[in-house]
Design a protein around this motif. Structure first.
Motif, PDB file in Angstrom:
ATOM      1  N   ALA A  92      41.850  42.301  35.235  1.00 57.92           N
ATOM      2  CA  ALA A  92      42.907  41.322  34.956  1.00 57.92           C
ATOM      3  C   ALA A  92      42.297  39.945  34.748  1.00 57.92           C
ATOM      4  N   GLY A  93      43.051  39.096  34.041  1.00 59.93           N
ATOM      5  CA  GLY A  93      42.586  37.727  33.796  1.00 59.93           C
ATOM      6  C   GLY A  93      41.789  37.636  32.507  1.00 59.93           C
ATOM      7  N   GLY A  94      41.147  36.493  32.317  1.00 60.23           N
ATOM      8  CA  GLY A  94      40.278  36.305  31.169  1.00 60.23           C
ATOM      9  C   GLY A  94      40.975  35.902  29.887  1.00 60.23           C
ATOM     10  N   MET A  95      42.304  35.673  29.962  1.00 63.55           N
ATOM     11  CA  MET A  95      42.994  35.283  28.738  1.00 63.55           C
ATOM     12  C   MET A  95      42.427  33.959  28.207  1.00 63.55           C
ATOM     13  N   GLY A  96      42.185  33.917  26.924  1.00 62.38           N
ATOM     14  CA  GLY A  96      41.686  32.693  26.306  1.00 62.38           C
ATOM     15  C   GLY A  96      40.198  32.466  26.469  1.00 62.38           C
ATOM     16  N   THR A  97      39.455  33.477  26.922  1.00 65.97           N
ATOM     17  CA  THR A  97      38.013  33.282  27.134  1.00 65.97           C
ATOM     18  C   THR A  97      37.152  33.944  26.070  1.00 65.97           C
ATOM     19  N   LEU A  98      37.759  34.656  25.139  1.00 64.99           N
ATOM     20  CA  LEU A  98      36.959  35.432  24.193  1.00 64.99           C
ATOM     21  C   LEU A  98      36.124  34.565  23.266  1.00 64.99           C
ATOM     22  N   ASP A  99      36.453  33.294  23.138  1.00 62.28           N
ATOM     23  CA  ASP A  99      35.659  32.419  22.280  1.00 62.28           C
ATOM     24  C   ASP A  99      34.587  31.673  23.070  1.00 62.28           C
ATOM     25  N   ARG A 100      34.398  32.061  24.319  1.00 60.76           N
ATOM     26  CA  ARG A 100      33.380  31.398  25.139  1.00 60.76           C
ATOM     27  C   ARG A 100      32.066  32.178  25.102  1.00 60.76           C
ATOM     28  N   ASP A 101      31.011  31.530  25.565  1.00 61.53           N
ATOM     29  CA  ASP A 101      29.711  32.199  25.595  1.00 61.53           C
ATOM     30  C   ASP A 101      29.720  33.375  26.559  1.00 61.53           C
ATOM     31  N   ASP A 102      30.503  33.282  27.637  1.00 57.16           N
ATOM     32  CA  ASP A 102      30.554  34.341  28.629  1.00 57.16           C
ATOM     33  C   ASP A 102      32.012  34.766  28.837  1.00 57.16           C
ATOM     34  N   PRO A 103      32.584  35.459  27.853  1.00 54.62           N
ATOM     35  CA  PRO A 103      34.013  35.815  27.943  1.00 54.62           C
ATOM     36  C   PRO A 103      34.261  36.842  29.034  1.00 54.62           C
ATOM     37  N   LEU A 104      35.459  36.792  29.592  1.00 56.66           N
ATOM     38  CA  LEU A 104      35.882  37.799  30.570  1.00 56.66           C
ATOM     39  C   LEU A 104      36.741  38.818  29.827  1.00 56.66           C
ATOM     40  N   LYS A 105      36.210  40.014  29.664  1.00 59.39           N
ATOM     41  CA  LYS A 105      36.884  41.059  28.893  1.00 59.39           C
ATOM     42  C   LYS A 105      37.612  42.002  29.836  1.00 59.39           C
ATOM     43  N   THR A 106      38.922  41.941  29.842  1.00 63.69           N
ATOM     44  CA  THR A 106      39.749  42.780  30.695  1.00 63.69           C
ATOM     45  C   THR A 106      40.775  43.512  29.840  1.00 63.69           C
ATOM     46  N   VAL A 107      41.593  44.316  30.514  1.00 64.87           N
ATOM     47  CA  VAL A 107      42.683  44.994  29.807  1.00 64.87           C
ATOM     48  C   VAL A 107      43.599  43.964  29.152  1.00 64.87           C
ATOM     49  N   GLY A 108      43.853  42.861  29.864  1.00 64.65           N
ATOM     50  CA  GLY A 108      44.777  41.864  29.353  1.00 64.65           C
ATOM     51  C   GLY A 108      44.186  40.949  28.305  1.00 64.65           C
ATOM     52  N   SER A 109      42.874  40.729  28.371  1.00 63.88           N
ATOM     53  CA  SER A 109      42.282  39.748  27.457  1.00 63.88           C
ATOM     54  C   SER A 109      41.591  40.378  26.261  1.00 63.88           C
ATOM     55  N   TYR A 110      41.132  41.630  26.393  1.00 62.01           N
ATOM     56  CA  TYR A 110      40.223  42.161  25.370  1.00 62.01           C
ATOM     57  C   TYR A 110      40.635  43.507  24.792  1.00 62.01           C
TER      58      TYR A 110
END
Length: 373
Positions: A92-110
């Motif tokens: 869970a979490g990580g929404m809005g992080t995919l454009d970062r150098d260290d994105p958090l890839k979860t069910v909700g974000s990725y």
């Protein structure tokens, strides 16, 4: 019939195995060995579930049941809130992080498709006891994962019938892999070995030319570096601005005194909604009469209280420092903290990923404001 086939059949007959093979579906015709798979065997092997719902079994599961199952089977690795434990995956979490150098890839974000989540849980989980969950259990756990990502409400029931109605946020974030035509030609062309550019220009200089050990003659900044350093000198103004928190305690006391008045007239419906949202917090925080510190501190009287001051609870150093610096849990400060605890106060102990909906934040703070000391 070839001599080889004759020998094989003859050997099988001699060993007594031929009779059992001949009793099964037709012998494979090409080599004369084996047999066609039975429909029951194909069904047992075929667990494929596709984005359009093909392959899903009948069944359903709700969020609250999923929360209990997740706590029992999954939380030891993925955390009570799907926030991940140690190096185990965060779900869970990580929404809005995919454009970062260290994105958090979860069910909700990725992840693009919910079918991937269902299939993975059904096929491979729980770790060490795969395929021990019923279909309804899998539906319920997937529903709770959706809830943990703020994609459904706590009364949501996931079933085969509404499965395809759930669209994950990154469903449109994947593209067809066209690297064979767009990138590969760039790497397989003949490399340039001479005169590859028409001109060569110096675009930047090192700010310090101290490149030779123990050579005191090369310590001077490069041309232009001194000017750059002068331009960055306004640091004293920043330092003055940062000194301001010394006055924070007085302001905090004033806000603390005002906080109960701001929350006293909370909407009963909002408070009730906040009590439901608080279920996300209840695994770690206790409230009400006789509440005691648990994984987190007791939250009675949290609104208007100085941070890090619940007696008997061992706070993180950052939380202690924040309280000593004058941080008071006003509704506004609580809202910022509960939305993203790790960003609001780095290295504090709370592992919760945060509430993403403004309505949930407003409601849970309204509920907390009703809790006395």
């Amino acid at each position: 019939m070839s001599k080889f086939r004759e020998r094989v059949i003859g050997t099988l007959l001699a060993s007594g195995l031929a009779s059992s093979l001949l009793a099964t579906p037709a012998l494979a015709e090409k080599l004369g060995l084996g047999r066609a798979a039975l429909p029951e065997e194909l069904a047992a092997w075929d667990h494929d579930v596709r984005p359009d719902g093909l392959g899903l079994p009948e069944g359903s599961g709700d969020v609250l049941t999923g929360e209990e199952l997740f706590s029992e089977h999954c939380a030891v690795c993925h955390g009570e809130f799907a926030e991940g434990v140690d190096n185990w995956p965060k779900l869970a979490g990580g929404m809005g992080t995919l454009d970062r150098d260290d994105p958090l890839k979860t069910v909700g974000s990725y992840w693009p498709y919910l079918s991937t989540t269902w299939d993975y849980v059904h096929r491979s989980m729980p770790f060490g006891n795969a395929q021990s969950l019923s279909d309804d259990d899998v539906y319920a756990i997937v529903a709770y994962i959706l809830y943990s990502n703020d994609l459904v409400d706590d009364d949501f029931v996931l079933s085969k019938e509404n499965f395809t109605e759930v669209e994950l946020p990154n469903a449109g974030g994947f593209i067809i892999d066209d690297r064979d035509t767009t990138e590969l030609p760039l790497f397989i062309r003949e490399p340039c070995m001479t005169d590859c550019k028409e001109t060569v220009e110096i675009t930047a200089h090192a700010t310090v030319l101290d490149v030779t050990p123990n050579d005191t003659t090369d310590d001077a900044p490069a041309a232009g570096a001194a000017e750059a350093a002068t331009a960055e000198d306004p640091a004293p103004e920043v330092a003055v601005a940062e000194a301001a928190p010394e006055a924070a305690p007085e302001a905090a006391v004033e806000v603390a005194a005002e906080a109960p008045a701001q929350t006293a007239a909370a909407d009963p419906e909002l408070v009730a909604a906040g009590e439901k949202v608080f279920k996300k917090c209840a695994a770690c925080h206790k409230v009400g009469e006789g509440a005691k510190n648990a994984v987190g501190p007791v939250l009675n009287g949290i609104v208007g209280r100085t941070a890090g001051t619940v007696e008997g609870f061992k706070y993180s150093k950052p939380m202690q420092d924040a309280g000593a610096g004058g941080l008071v849990w006003t509704p506004e400060e609580l809202s910022g903290y509960l939305a993203d605890p790790k960003t609001y106060l780095p290295k504090n102990k709370m592992s919760f990923a945060g509430l993403k909906k403004d309505s949930d934040l407003e409601a849970v703070i309204a509920y907390l404001s009703t809790l006395g000391q």
